[in-house]
Design a protein around this motif. Structure first.
Motif, PDB file in Angstrom:
ATOM      1  N   PHE A  78       0.893  -1.138   0.044  1.00 40.65           N
ATOM      2  CA  PHE A  78      -0.098   0.033  -0.130  1.00 40.65           C
ATOM      3  C   PHE A  78       0.969   1.292   0.059  1.00 40.65           C
ATOM      4  CE2 PHE A  78      -3.677  -2.332   0.514  1.00 40.65           C
ATOM      5  CZ  PHE A  78      -4.752  -1.665   0.311  1.00 40.65           C
ATOM      6  N   ALA A  79       2.044   1.404   0.880  1.00 47.88           N
ATOM      7  CA  ALA A  79       3.011   2.354   0.794  1.00 47.88           C
ATOM      8  C   ALA A  79       3.551   2.497  -0.713  1.00 47.88           C
ATOM      9  CB  ALA A  79       4.101   2.194   1.513  1.00 47.88           C
ATOM     10  N   ASP A  80       3.618   1.620  -1.389  1.00 46.31           N
ATOM     11  CA  ASP A  80       4.223   1.756  -2.730  1.00 46.31           C
ATOM     12  C   ASP A  80       3.223   2.377  -3.667  1.00 46.31           C
ATOM     13  OD1 ASP A  80       6.774   1.026  -2.078  1.00 46.31           O
ATOM     14  OD2 ASP A  80       6.288  -1.239  -2.912  1.00 46.31           O
ATOM     15  N   ARG A  81       1.798   1.959  -3.577  1.00 47.76           N
ATOM     16  CA  ARG A  81       0.794   2.391  -4.285  1.00 47.76           C
ATOM     17  C   ARG A  81       0.374   3.654  -3.952  1.00 47.76           C
ATOM     18  NH1 ARG A  81       1.058   0.798  -8.396  1.00 47.76           N
ATOM     19  NH2 ARG A  81       3.088   0.300  -7.682  1.00 47.76           N
ATOM     20  N   LEU A  82       0.458   4.294  -2.673  1.00 48.96           N
ATOM     21  CA  LEU A  82       0.351   5.466  -2.077  1.00 48.96           C
ATOM     22  C   LEU A  82       1.237   6.549  -2.907  1.00 48.96           C
ATOM     23  CD1 LEU A  82      -1.427   7.366  -0.367  1.00 48.96           C
ATOM     24  CD2 LEU A  82       0.076   6.915   1.554  1.00 48.96           C
ATOM     25  N   LYS A  83       2.621   6.238  -2.908  1.00 49.81           N
ATOM     26  CA  LYS A  83       3.633   6.768  -3.388  1.00 49.81           C
ATOM     27  C   LYS A  83       3.352   6.997  -4.943  1.00 49.81           C
ATOM     28  CE  LYS A  83       7.168   4.233  -1.892  1.00 49.81           C
ATOM     29  NZ  LYS A  83       8.527   3.785  -1.829  1.00 49.81           N
ATOM     30  N   VAL A  84       2.847   6.163  -5.538  1.00 55.37           N
ATOM     31  CA  VAL A  84       2.234   6.356  -7.060  1.00 55.37           C
ATOM     32  C   VAL A  84       1.377   7.339  -7.147  1.00 55.37           C
ATOM     33  CG1 VAL A  84       1.549   5.273  -8.965  1.00 55.37           C
ATOM     34  CG2 VAL A  84       3.122   4.041  -7.806  1.00 55.37           C
ATOM     35  N   LEU A  85       0.129   7.243  -6.375  1.00 52.98           N
ATOM     36  CA  LEU A  85      -0.717   8.248  -6.370  1.00 52.98           C
ATOM     37  C   LEU A  85      -0.193   9.625  -6.086  1.00 52.98           C
ATOM     38  CD1 LEU A  85      -3.986   8.472  -6.413  1.00 52.98           C
ATOM     39  CD2 LEU A  85      -3.950   8.234  -4.107  1.00 52.98           C
ATOM     40  N   LEU A  86       0.556   9.586  -4.810  1.00 51.63           N
ATOM     41  CA  LEU A  86       0.963  11.006  -4.508  1.00 51.63           C
ATOM     42  C   LEU A  86       1.844  11.893  -5.580  1.00 51.63           C
ATOM     43  CD1 LEU A  86       1.471  10.538  -0.646  1.00 51.63           C
ATOM     44  CD2 LEU A  86      -0.646  11.606  -1.918  1.00 51.63           C
ATOM     45  N   ARG A  87       2.866  10.858  -6.098  1.00 52.64           N
ATOM     46  CA  ARG A  87       3.552  11.321  -7.171  1.00 52.64           C
ATOM     47  C   ARG A  87       2.802  12.170  -8.492  1.00 52.64           C
ATOM     48  NH1 ARG A  87       7.019   6.761  -8.456  1.00 52.64           N
ATOM     49  NH2 ARG A  87       5.654   6.173  -9.860  1.00 52.64           N
ATOM     50  N   ASP A  88       1.759  11.210  -8.663  1.00 52.41           N
ATOM     51  CA  ASP A  88       1.206  11.768  -9.800  1.00 52.41           C
ATOM     52  C   ASP A  88       0.480  13.077  -9.462  1.00 52.41           C
ATOM     53  OD1 ASP A  88       1.597   9.528 -11.205  1.00 52.41           O
ATOM     54  OD2 ASP A  88      -0.289   8.355 -10.817  1.00 52.41           O
ATOM     55  N   GLN A  89       0.196  13.282  -8.188  1.00 58.32           N
ATOM     56  CA  GLN A  89      -0.165  14.501  -7.885  1.00 58.32           C
ATOM     57  C   GLN A  89       1.090  15.756  -7.441  1.00 58.32           C
ATOM     58  OE1 GLN A  89      -2.574  13.525  -4.198  1.00 58.32           O
ATOM     59  NE2 GLN A  89      -3.996  12.561  -5.295  1.00 58.32           N
ATOM     60  N   GLY A  90       2.288  15.277  -7.764  1.00 60.05           N
ATOM     61  CA  GLY A  90       3.173  16.212  -7.665  1.00 60.05           C
ATOM     62  C   GLY A  90       4.131  16.054  -6.333  1.00 60.05           C
ATOM     63  N   LYS A  91       3.703  15.034  -5.542  1.00 58.17           N
ATOM     64  CA  LYS A  91       4.264  14.884  -4.079  1.00 58.17           C
ATOM     65  C   LYS A  91       5.570  14.112  -4.194  1.00 58.17           C
ATOM     66  CE  LYS A  91       0.193  16.029  -1.352  1.00 58.17           C
ATOM     67  NZ  LYS A  91      -0.341  16.551  -2.459  1.00 58.17           N
ATOM     68  N   ARG A  92       6.390  14.218  -3.217  1.00 55.04           N
ATOM     69  CA  ARG A  92       7.852  13.422  -2.962  1.00 55.04           C
ATOM     70  C   ARG A  92       7.257  12.101  -2.533  1.00 55.04           C
ATOM     71  NH1 ARG A  92      11.800  17.407  -0.352  1.00 55.04           N
ATOM     72  NH2 ARG A  92      12.724  15.534   0.071  1.00 55.04           N
ATOM     73  N   HIS A  93       7.955  11.384  -3.366  1.00 54.16           N
ATOM     74  CA  HIS A  93       7.775   9.700  -2.660  1.00 54.16           C
ATOM     75  C   HIS A  93       8.675   9.506  -1.554  1.00 54.16           C
ATOM     76  CE1 HIS A  93      11.521   8.082  -3.899  1.00 54.16           C
ATOM     77  NE2 HIS A  93      11.323   8.793  -5.093  1.00 54.16           N
ATOM     78  N   ASP A  94       9.748  10.154  -1.043  1.00 51.52           N
ATOM     79  CA  ASP A  94      10.484   9.862  -0.164  1.00 51.52           C
ATOM     80  C   ASP A  94       9.722  10.563   1.161  1.00 51.52           C
ATOM     81  OD1 ASP A  94      10.773  12.573  -0.977  1.00 51.52           O
ATOM     82  OD2 ASP A  94      12.914  12.596  -0.131  1.00 51.52           O
TER      83      ASP A  94
END
Length: 729
Positions: free
Chosen positions: A563-579
C-alpha cells in the motif's frame, strides 16, 4: 535531404491492432536505421484499415565513412590470440601496427548507400513484425496480420528495390475499396501520396478520421434535435474500421428503451459499433443510433440505416430475453449457482468469497458510518448477478445489473446502489463512491481480493499483475482518502489474514509442510491424510495458533508495504515526493488519511528555510551519532545533566528540545501536523547555534556524553514527526 515513404498495404487490419502496429513500425524502422548510422530529422507513422505508413524526413543519401582503431593482443601473446584478432578484423599481420608492445588495427569502412540500408531494414522489420496474431497464406513463409498485397518504398524520387516473399516494392498503391477508382496509382513523395489518397477517398491520419466521425455524428444528430452520446473508446475503434467514415443516423424500435440504458448502449457498442443518441429534453436515450459507414450512399444512407436497425433489433431482442429471464430467476438461484463457481483454486468458490466479503463489510461499516446489517446484506448480494444471463452476455455490466434487478425486486435504493457501485473506482479517472453503504461494500470487496491473493503468495511481480492487485490497492486508497475513512489498516489486514489462513488449512488448500515446519513438537492434535493433502487442526493446537498469528502479522506488514508503494504512485502523480511517504510510513502509522496529512505538512515544512536548515542539522547530528557509535556504545538515553552544560548554546538547545518535545507531542495528539512542524521550526536557531559554538567531542567525558545525549534528543524529537533519515535531497 531525401525523404523515405514506406507503405505496407494489406487486407483489413483489426482496429484494435492498428495503434500498436504503428508504434512498432516506427520503433523497428528507426532503431534499425539509426543502428546503421542513418540519422534523420523526424519520423511520422500512420495506421488505417488497410495500410501502415511511415514517412521519415531528413535522411542522408549514404551512411558516413567509418574509421576506428581496434586494440589487439600484446606482441608477446601466443600465435592463437593474434590469429583470432586477424580473423576478427579481416586484416593481415602486415597491416597491423605495433605500439608499446601491443598490436593495433585500423579499420576503414566506406559508407553504404541509404537505399541499401533501407531495403535491409524493411525486410527485417516485415519478417519480424510483432503482430499479436498473424497468418501465413499461399506457399510463402511470410507472416502478416492479413495477406500483404503491396509495398510502397520511395526514397527521394527513386523506388528502393527489394522483394519480400514475391511482393516486390514499388511506387504504386490503391485507394478506397469501394469509393476509389479501383486502379493502382503511382506516388512521388508523402505530400503527393497523401493528396492522391484523399482524391481516392482515403483519410490517412486516424486523428482526422476521428474528427470527421465526431463532427459528422454531431451534425446528423443536431439535424433531428438530438445529441450524440460520445464514447472515446468506440470513436477510437470505428476510426480504424473506415477509410472514408460517413456517420448516418438510424432509427430503432422505441420499445427497447424500457431496457436499462446501459444494456442498450452496450448492445450498440459491443455488437454493432453504433453510437447511442440522447434526447436533450429529458436527458434520456432516444430511439436512434449513429452508424459509421465506409461508403457514401446515393440515398443518403437510408437503406443502410434501415438494415442496421434490423440487425440492432435482433441484438436488443436477445438482451430483452436475458432481462426477462433474469427477472424470473432471481437472487436465490444465482447465489446457489455461485457455490459451483470457482473463484480461485486456493481461495475457494465465489460463494465462499461472498461470505468473506459480507463478514468484512460488516466489520468496516461502523468505520464509514454505514449500518452493519445493511452492509452485510448488500455484500451478500453484490456478486449474485455474475450468475445472471445478462452479465454472462455482457460482463461489463457486473454490479450494474445487480442494482437494476434489486430495484425491480423492491429492494432499498441504498442496497441497490451499493451493489451497483461496489466495483468502483476501477481506474484513476473512475468516480469514487461516497454513500457510506457503498463505501463499506467496495472496501470489503477490494480488501478481500488483496488479502486473499497475498495470503497465497500471488503478488504482483515486475510488470505482471494478473489479478489487478495494484488497481485494487489504488481503489482502496482512493476510497479511504476521498471519504476520510479512519481505518487502522494493519489491524484489519491481520484479522483477515488470520481468518483466511485458518480457512485454507481447514479446507486442505494449503500444504502441510508450510504449517508444520519447525512447529511439529509443539502442535497438539494434528490429523493428516497425505493422500488427500488435507489437514485438520484443532483449536487446542497452541503451536498452530501462534504460527497463524505470526503468518498473519508478517503478511499484513507485507501488504501494508504494498500500500505504501501504491500511495507513493498516487501522490507522485499529484506532484508530491515519494521519499516523504517513506519518511512517514517508517513511523508505523497505518491510517492513510493521517499519513497523507503528515506528508502534506512535512512537504510544506521542508519547503521553508527553517525546514531545509533543520533537515541539514538533523543529518549532521545523525552523522555524528553514527560515527561515535562506531567507536563504542553511545551513552544511554536519559535526561540531560543541566549542571554539566557549561555553554550558553548547549543550555539553550536543551531547553528548546524539551519544550519542542512537549509541543510536538501535544500537536501530534491533536493531529495538528502543521503545528508539530511549527514546533520543530523553533529548533532551527538553537541547533544552528549549537553546531557553531559547541564542540561535541569534548575531552571531558561528562561534557561529551551530555552533548551526545542532546543530539540524540534532537534526533528523537524530530523522529516523532517523521523519519528524516528517509528524506532525500
Amino acid at each position: 535531404m531525401p525523404q523515405l515513404l514506406l507503405e505496407l498495404f494489406s487486407e483489413e487490419i483489426p482496429a484494435r491492432m492498428q495503434a500498436g502496429a504503428a508504434r512498432d513500425l516506427h520503433r523497428l524502422m528507426t532503431e534499425r536505421l539509426s543502428a546503421a548510422g542513418l540519422a534523420f530529422e523526424q519520423a511520422r507513422v500512420f495506421a488505417g484499415p488497410r495500410r501502415l505508413t511511415l514517412v521519415i524526413d531528413g535522411l542522408p543519401e549514404a551512411t558516413p565513412d567509418l574509421s576506428e582503431e581496434l586494440k589487439g593482443p600484446r606482441t608477446s601473446a601466443p600465435d592463437q590470440a593474434l590469429e583470432g584478432f586477424l580473423r576478427k578484423t579481416g586484416l593481415t599481420r602486415e597491416q597491423l601496427t605495433e605500439r608499446d608492445g601491443v598490436w593495433f588495427a585500423e579499420i576503414n569502412r566506406a559508407g553504404r548507400p541509404a537505399a541499401q540500408v533501407i531495403a535491409e531494414a524493411v525486410d527485417q522489420t516485415v519478417r519480424a513484425f510483432p503482430w499479436p496474431k498473424s497468418m501465413r497464406w499461399g506457399s510463402g513463409t511470410l507472416r502478416w496480420v492479413r495477406p500483404l498485397k503491396r509495398i510502397v518504398c520511395v526514397f527521394g524520387s527513386e523506388v528502393v528495390a527489394f522483394d519480400i516473399d514475391g511482393i516486390a516494392s514499388g511506387d504504386e498503391t490503391q485507394g478506397h475499396r469501394f469509393l476509389g477508382s479501383g486502379q493502382p496509382f503511382a506516388v512521388r513523395d508523402f505530400d503527393d501520396y497523401r493528396h492522391k489518397l484523399e482524391v481516392e477517398r482515403v483519410i490517412l491520419d486516424a486523428a482526422q478520421r476521428k474528427a470527421r466521425i465526431l463532427e459528422g455524428a454531431r451534425a446528423v444528430c443536431a439535424a433531428k434535435g438530438l445529441e450524440l452520446v460520445e464514447d472515446e473508446g468506440l470513436l477510437e475503434e470505428v476510426a480504424g474500421l473506415a477509410e472514408w467514415p460517413t456517420p448516418i443516423l438510424g432509427a430503432m424500435d422505441p420499445q427497447f428503451l424500457d431496457l436499462p440504458p446501459e444494456v442498450v448502449r452496450l448492445s450498440m457498442k459491443t455488437h454493432q459499433k453504433y453510437f447511442a443518441v440522447r434526447d436533450p429534453l429529458n436527458d434520456r436515450l432516444a430511439p436512434h443510433f449513429v452508424v459509421v459507414a465506409n461508403v457514401e450512399a446515393s440515398d443518403g444512407g437510408m437503406a443502410l440505416a434501415a438494415g442496421n436497425a434490423r440487425v440492432l433489433s435482433a441484438r436488443l431482442n436477445d438482451a430483452r430475453f436475458f432481462w426477462d429471464e433474469d427477472l424470473k430467476t432471481g437472487f436465490d438461484a444465482w447465489l446457489k449457482k455461485l457455490e459451483g463457481v470457482t473463484f480461485h483454486a486456493k481461495l475457494g468458490t465465489m460463494a465462499e468469497r461472498v461470505e468473506r466479503i459480507a463478514a468484512l463489510a460488516r466489520e468496516i461499516a461502523p468505520l464509514v458510518g454505514a449500518d452493519p446489517d445493511q452492509a452485510e446484506q448488500a455484500a451478500r448480494l453484490a456478486k449474485a448477478d455474475l450468475a445472471s444471463g445478462m452479465v454472462g452476455e455482457f460482463p461489463e455490466l457486473q454490479g450494474i445489473m445487480g442494482g437494476y434487478y434489486l430495484r425491480a425486486a423492491g429492494s432499498a435504493d441504498a442496497i441497490a446502489d451499493a451493489v451497483r457501485d461496489h466495483y468502483k473506482p476501477q481506474g484513476p479517472n473512475d468516480q469514487v463512491p461516497t454513500a457510506p453503504l457503498t463505501v463499506a461494500v467496495a472496501l470489503a470487496d477490494k480488501l478481500d481480493t488483496l488479502v486473499g491473493f497475498f495470503a497465497i503468495d500471488e503478488k504482483p511481480t515486475g510488470s505482471k499483475d494478473p489479478f489487478a492487485l495494484r488497481r485494487a490497492a489504488l481503489g482502496v486508497i482512493r476510497l479511504v482518502l476521498e471519504n476520510g475513512v479512519r481505518a487502522p489498516l494493519r489491524a484489519v489486514f491481520t484479522l483477515r489474514f488470520e481468518t483466511i489462513i485458518r480457512q485454507l488449512h481447514q479446507q486442505g488448500r494449503a500444504p502441510l509442510e508450510a504449517a508444520v515446519e519447525g512447529l511439529r513438537p509443539s502442535i497438539g492434535e494434528v490429523q493428516a491424510d497425505q493422500a488427500q493433502r488435507a489437514v485438520t487442526w484443532t483449536d487446542r493446537s497452541e503451536g498452530f495458533a501462534v504460527w497463524v498469528l505470526g503468518e498473519a502479522d508478517e503478511k499484513a506488514r507485507d501488504l501494508l508495504a504494498f500500500f505504501a508503494d501504491r500511495l507513493k504512485v498516487l501522490l507522485r502523480d499529484q506532484g508530491k515526493r515519494h521519499d516523504l511517504v517513506d519518511a512517514v510510513f517508517a513511523l508505523g502509522d497505518d491510517d492513510l488519511v493521517r499519513i497523507v496529512r503528515r506528508v502534506e505538512a512535512l512537504e510544506a515544512f521542508l519547503a521553508t528555510d527553517d525546514g531545509a536548515n533543520l533537515l541539514a542539522g538533523y543529518r549532521r547530528a545523525a552523522n555524528i551519532l553514527k560515527a561515535e557509535a562506531k567507536k563504542g556504545p553511545l551513552p544511554e538515553a536519559g535526561a540531560i545533566d543541566l549542571a554539566a552544560l557549561t555553554l550558553d548554546d548547549e543550555r539553550a538547545l536543551a531547553v528548546s528540545v524539551a519544550q519542542a518535545r512537549t509541543d510536538v507531542d501535544a500537536a501530534l495528539h491533536a493531529e495538528d501536523f502543521a503545528g508539530a512542524m511549527a514546533s520543530l521550526a523553533r529548533l532551527r536557531a538553537p541547533v544552528d547555534a549549537f553546531f557553531e559554538g559547541v564542540l561535541v567531542n569534548s575531552d571531558i567525558a561528562s561534557e561529551r556524553e551530555n552533548r551526545l545525549r542532546l543530539l540524540m534528543q534532537v534526533r528523537d524529537v524530530m523522529g516523532r514527526v517523521a523519519d528524516f533519515s528517509q528524506i532525500g535531497g
